[in-house]
Scaffold this motif. Structure first.
Motif, short mmCIF file in Angstrom:
data_model
loop_
_atom_site.label_atom_id
_atom_site.label_comp_id
_atom_site.label_asym_id
_atom_site.label_seq_id
_atom_site.Cartn_x
_atom_site.Cartn_y
_atom_site.Cartn_z
N LEU A 1 0.83 -1.20 0.00
CA LEU A 1 0.00 0.00 0.00
C LEU A 1 0.87 1.26 0.00
CD1 LEU A 1 -2.65 -1.18 2.61
CD2 LEU A 1 -2.93 -1.08 0.15
N SER A 2 2.02 1.19 -0.64
CA SER A 2 2.97 2.31 -0.66
C SER A 2 2.33 3.57 -1.23
CB SER A 2 4.19 1.94 -1.50
OG SER A 2 4.88 0.85 -0.95
N LYS A 3 2.70 4.72 -0.63
CA LYS A 3 2.25 6.04 -1.06
C LYS A 3 0.75 6.25 -0.93
CE LYS A 3 6.02 6.36 -4.43
NZ LYS A 3 6.36 6.60 -5.85
N SER A 4 0.10 5.43 -0.12
CA SER A 4 -1.33 5.60 0.11
C SER A 4 -1.52 6.68 1.17
CB SER A 4 -1.96 4.28 0.56
OG SER A 4 -1.89 3.31 -0.47
N LEU A 5 -1.55 7.92 0.72
CA LEU A 5 -1.57 9.05 1.65
C LEU A 5 -2.88 9.16 2.42
CD1 LEU A 5 0.13 11.76 -0.60
CD2 LEU A 5 1.17 10.09 0.92
N ALA A 6 -3.92 8.47 1.94
CA ALA A 6 -5.21 8.51 2.63
C ALA A 6 -5.46 7.29 3.51
CB ALA A 6 -6.35 8.65 1.61
N LEU A 7 -4.55 6.35 3.49
CA LEU A 7 -4.73 5.15 4.31
C LEU A 7 -4.65 5.51 5.79
CD1 LEU A 7 -4.92 1.98 3.68
CD2 LEU A 7 -2.58 1.93 4.53
N ASN A 8 -5.62 5.04 6.57
CA ASN A 8 -5.63 5.39 7.99
C ASN A 8 -5.64 4.14 8.86
OD1 ASN A 8 -8.24 4.43 7.80
ND2 ASN A 8 -9.20 6.45 7.96
N ASP A 9 -5.81 4.37 10.16
CA ASP A 9 -5.71 3.28 11.13
C ASP A 9 -6.82 2.25 10.96
OD1 ASP A 9 -3.50 4.52 12.19
OD2 ASP A 9 -4.66 5.64 13.67
N TYR A 10 -8.00 2.68 10.51
CA TYR A 10 -9.11 1.75 10.37
C TYR A 10 -8.80 0.67 9.33
CZ TYR A 10 -11.66 5.24 13.07
OH TYR A 10 -12.06 6.11 14.05
N SER A 11 -8.05 1.05 8.32
CA SER A 11 -7.67 0.06 7.30
C SER A 11 -6.73 -0.98 7.89
CB SER A 11 -7.00 0.77 6.12
OG SER A 11 -7.85 1.72 5.55
N LEU A 12 -5.78 -0.55 8.71
CA LEU A 12 -4.87 -1.51 9.33
C LEU A 12 -5.60 -2.43 10.29
CD1 LEU A 12 -1.62 0.53 10.05
CD2 LEU A 12 -2.10 -1.04 8.19
N ILE A 13 -6.57 -1.91 10.99
CA ILE A 13 -7.37 -2.77 11.88
C ILE A 13 -8.10 -3.83 11.06
CG2 ILE A 13 -9.34 -2.79 13.45
CD1 ILE A 13 -8.45 0.01 14.35
N GLN A 14 -8.63 -3.43 9.90
CA GLN A 14 -9.32 -4.39 9.05
C GLN A 14 -8.35 -5.42 8.48
OE1 GLN A 14 -12.82 -4.35 8.63
NE2 GLN A 14 -12.21 -6.40 8.00
N ILE A 15 -7.15 -4.99 8.14
CA ILE A 15 -6.13 -5.92 7.64
C ILE A 15 -5.83 -6.97 8.70
CG2 ILE A 15 -3.68 -6.12 7.03
CD1 ILE A 15 -3.96 -3.38 5.66
N SER A 16 -5.63 -6.54 9.92
CA SER A 16 -5.29 -7.48 10.99
C SER A 16 -6.42 -8.45 11.29
CB SER A 16 -4.92 -6.71 12.26
OG SER A 16 -6.03 -5.96 12.73
N ARG A 17 -7.66 -8.04 11.05
CA ARG A 17 -8.81 -8.91 11.32
C ARG A 17 -9.09 -9.87 10.17
NH1 ARG A 17 -13.14 -4.40 13.62
NH2 ARG A 17 -12.13 -4.05 15.67
N SER A 18 -8.91 -9.41 8.93
CA SER A 18 -9.39 -10.18 7.78
C SER A 18 -8.32 -11.01 7.09
CB SER A 18 -10.01 -9.22 6.75
OG SER A 18 -11.03 -8.45 7.31
N ILE A 19 -7.03 -10.65 7.25
CA ILE A 19 -5.99 -11.30 6.44
C ILE A 19 -4.95 -11.92 7.37
CG2 ILE A 19 -4.52 -10.99 4.42
CD1 ILE A 19 -5.81 -8.30 3.95
N PRO A 20 -5.29 -13.00 8.03
CA PRO A 20 -4.37 -13.59 9.02
C PRO A 20 -3.12 -14.23 8.41
CG PRO A 20 -6.26 -15.01 8.72
CD PRO A 20 -6.54 -13.76 7.94
N GLN A 21 -3.15 -14.57 7.10
CA GLN A 21 -2.03 -15.25 6.47
C GLN A 21 -1.03 -14.29 5.84
OE1 GLN A 21 -3.17 -18.58 3.97
NE2 GLN A 21 -5.14 -18.75 5.00
N LEU A 22 -1.15 -13.02 6.08
CA LEU A 22 -0.29 -12.03 5.45
C LEU A 22 1.18 -12.24 5.85
CD1 LEU A 22 -0.83 -9.62 3.54
CD2 LEU A 22 -0.70 -8.14 5.55
N GLU A 23 2.06 -12.26 4.83
CA GLU A 23 3.49 -12.44 5.06
C GLU A 23 4.29 -11.19 4.73
OE1 GLU A 23 4.81 -15.82 2.91
OE2 GLU A 23 3.52 -17.24 3.98
N THR A 24 3.80 -10.37 3.82
CA THR A 24 4.48 -9.14 3.41
C THR A 24 3.52 -7.97 3.55
OG1 THR A 24 5.93 -10.29 1.85
CG2 THR A 24 5.65 -7.93 1.54
N LEU A 25 3.91 -6.98 4.34
CA LEU A 25 3.10 -5.77 4.53
C LEU A 25 4.00 -4.56 4.31
CD1 LEU A 25 0.48 -4.38 5.34
CD2 LEU A 25 1.21 -4.54 7.73
#
Length: 613
Positions: free
Chosen positions: A303-327
């Motif tokens: 999500l590089s250069k995503s200037l509008a990405l906020n904390d709510y998106s990261l919370i959703q990532i942690s809840r929905s994508i448990p197999q994530l290896e690269t962030l």
């Protein structure tokens, strides 16, 4: 039994003789070692070391041609006239090697060449970067590559300028590449719908698509139409597509919702640049949230250069994508400690990039990065985190003890002599270390000698450590660490595997330290002395004599260098490809011309008269 026979063959090869409980070793015959043993030993070497070992004898050369090893070698053809009777094609056409990875940059394709018909059958990865090529030439090249798995067309605008819609209609057949799995049209390519359709139709089994950093200079309406066309392709091929990268292109909420609504789409890799503001109280209307909820099988998320990405998106990532290896959250300025803390549940992470996330402080790092099983992480990028303290970095060194890559460039507030001591003690597996602009680091921290405060002190026992403990180091950046002097090089620079070294902007190094440096690091290939005002002709002479593998030498703004340094380069450098002497005003234009003509392998020369060859 198989192991016993192998040992017996090795003993016979090395002429081991047993007599009265004594073992006599005679002159070894390395050429007679079992091929399977040589191949096994070669697996522990990196590609450049294997290439050097292949020159020992014929048996080692045959082992070097093992298919697994050849796939790690890239043939790079740069800025030459692509004709069969010129360099380097003339030599390649008479060789009996084959190449699975070919990269061509800054080449103007002219008449027909036998190179593609001769080597195309083995090519699995082809990259055309900044080349002048047109459609018919591209097709004439690709038709010789039945095994092609990855095609990368980067920064080739002329291909699409000269390619008209009528050509798609008049051509009665379309080239089919059934083995092609990855197609990249990234970086400054302004293609249109019919260009895109023709290229993707060549690959009926395409699994990965990359159009990052395209459409930068076109109007918003045309960009939206092109993105919608790509979205339609994803919808039609959703059962097969596994990787989609559209980073560097601003996408709106409608595109993200459309991507999220594609049923049956299961992505493993995704790259996006979110630039539309994410509402705090109406998340159900947010396309990126819907997309993250839908793609639960992701292992790679950029999500590089995503200037509008906020904390709510990261919370959703942690809840929905448990197999994530690269962030990768490079330059996501809106992310704060609250969002970073949420990623502590992503226990499978192996690659974390928080570069230039300027709002992150110690609280976020401690809360989000530190869990009981961060030993899986291999790559950690924390560059330009100006709010990180040395205490947080000390905890990082404890927790991430299995790191292979650590980037701390620009963290001048947190990197000091004591904090690097903990890095040297805990992270002994490091292969790449970046301490760019960490100006507080001095010889005491690098060597562990004369420390004001020891790393460990218990009763009468005091311990300190040095950079020499990182025995597997391959890339080191100390640019801007101006307190480092010759003392560090004399005491602890003994890295047999070090390939890349940046000492730019070091103002206290002399030929005495450089001499000890090159003796302890005999495998250097890339050396950067830019803006080192104490580098002299003698330093260049020492480096070029003692580093036979040197391919890149950067001497930008070194005011003491003269034409004598150019003579040393001409005399000693056999494989030099890149040379930067811009700002070296005592080097004459005639010396630059002399270097251009005398060093046959030179491909990039940045000087005071001309920028490149």
């Amino acid at each position: 039994m198989a192991l016993a026979r192998l040992v017996e063959r090795i003993e016979r090869t090395l002429y081991v003789h047993y007599e009265d409980s004594f073992i006599y070793f005679f002159e070894p015959n390395f050429e007679s070692l079992p091929t399977e043993l040589i191949i096994h030993l070669f697996k522990y070497l990196n590609p450049s070391d294997r290439s050097a070992a292949a020159l020992v004898c014929r048996a080692w050369y045959y082992a070097f041609r093992y298919p697994e090893f050849l796939r790690t070698v890239c043939l790079h053809i740069h800025d030459v006239e692509f004709v069969d009777n010129g360099h380097p094609l003339k030599g390649l056409l008479t060789s009996f090697r084959y190449y699975t990875d070919v990269r061509v940059t800054k080449v103007v394709f002219g008449s027909r060449s036998e190179f593609w018909s001769e080597f195309g059958w083995a090519i699995e990865t082809l990259t055309l970067d900044n080349c002048v090529v047109w459609k018919h030439k591209l097709i004439s090249i690709l038709k010789y590559m039945p095994r092609l798995r990855s095609l990368n067309i980067h920064n080739c605008p002329d291909l699409f300028k000269s390619w008209k819609l009528v050509e798609n209609i008049t051509v009665s057949w379309t080239l089919v590449l059934p083995a092609l799995r990855h197609l990249s049209l990234a970086r400054n390519n302004r293609f249109q719908e019919y260009h895109f359709d023709y290229l993707v139709n060549m690959a009926p089994n395409l699994e990965s698509l990359d159009i990052s950093e395209c459409f930068a200079s076109i109007e918003a309406r045309q960009r939206i139409l092109m993105l919608n066309h790509v979205l339609e392709y994803v919808r039609v091929n959703r059962a097969r597509l596994r990787h989609l990268f559209i980073g560097g292109i601003p996408v709106d909420n409608l595109f993200l919702r459309g991507l999220a609504d594609i049923g049956g789409l299961t992505l493993h890799g995704l790259g996006l640049m979110v630039c539309e503001k994410i509402p705090n109280n109406e998340l159900w209307q947010c396309g990126i949230i819907d997309l993250l909820r839908a793609q639960t099988q992701l292992t790679h998320l950029d999500l590089s250069k995503s200037l509008a990405l906020n904390d709510y998106s990261l919370i959703q990532i942690s809840r929905s994508i448990p197999q994530l290896e690269t962030l990768i959250l490079n330059r996501c300025w809106m992310v704060t400690d609250y969002g970073i803390t949420a990623i502590k549940s992503l226990v499978r992470l192996r690659h974390i990039d928080l570069t230039n996330c300027e709002r992150i402080t110690d609280a976020g790092l401690v809360g989000g990065l530190f869990t009981h099983n961060r030993k899986n992480v291999r790559r950690l990028y924390l560059g330009l985190l100006t709010n990180m303290s040395d205490a947080a970095l000390t905890k990082v060194s404890f927790e991430f003890c299995n790191l292979v890559v650590l980037d701390l460039g620009g963290c001048s507030n947190s990197i000091n002599d004591l904090s690097v001591q903990y890095i040297f003690y805990h992270m002994t597996r490091l292969q790449e270390l970046n301490l760019d602009c960490c100006a507080k680091v001095s010889d005491a921290g690098i060597t562990g000698v004369d420390m004001e405060e020891k790393a460990f002190a218990i009763w009468d026992i005091e311990l300190s450590f040095s950079i020499a403990d990182l025995t597997g180091l391959r890339s080191l950046t100390l640019a801007g660490c101006y307190k480092i002097t010759d003392v560090s090089f004399e005491r602890c620079f003994h890295f047999r595997e070090l390939k890349e070294l940046s000492l730019a902007r070091l103002l206290q190094i002399t030929d005495r330290g450089i001499e000890q440096l090159v003796l302890g690091c005999p495998s250097l290939e890339v050396v950067d002395f830019s803006e080192c005002r104490t580098i002299t002709d003698r330093c260049v002479e020492i480096v070029t004599k003692c580093e036979p593998r040197l391919t890149t030498l950067r001497l930008q703004n070194c005011p003491l260098l003269t034409d004598q340094a150019m003579g040393c380069i001409i005399e000693n450098c056999q494989v030099l490809r890149t040379l930067n002497i811009r700002g070296c005003h005592q080097i004459s234009s005639s010396a630059e011309t002399w270097v251009r003509s005398a060093v046959k392998t030179l491909r990039h020369l940045q000087g005071n008269t001309r920028e490149e060859l």
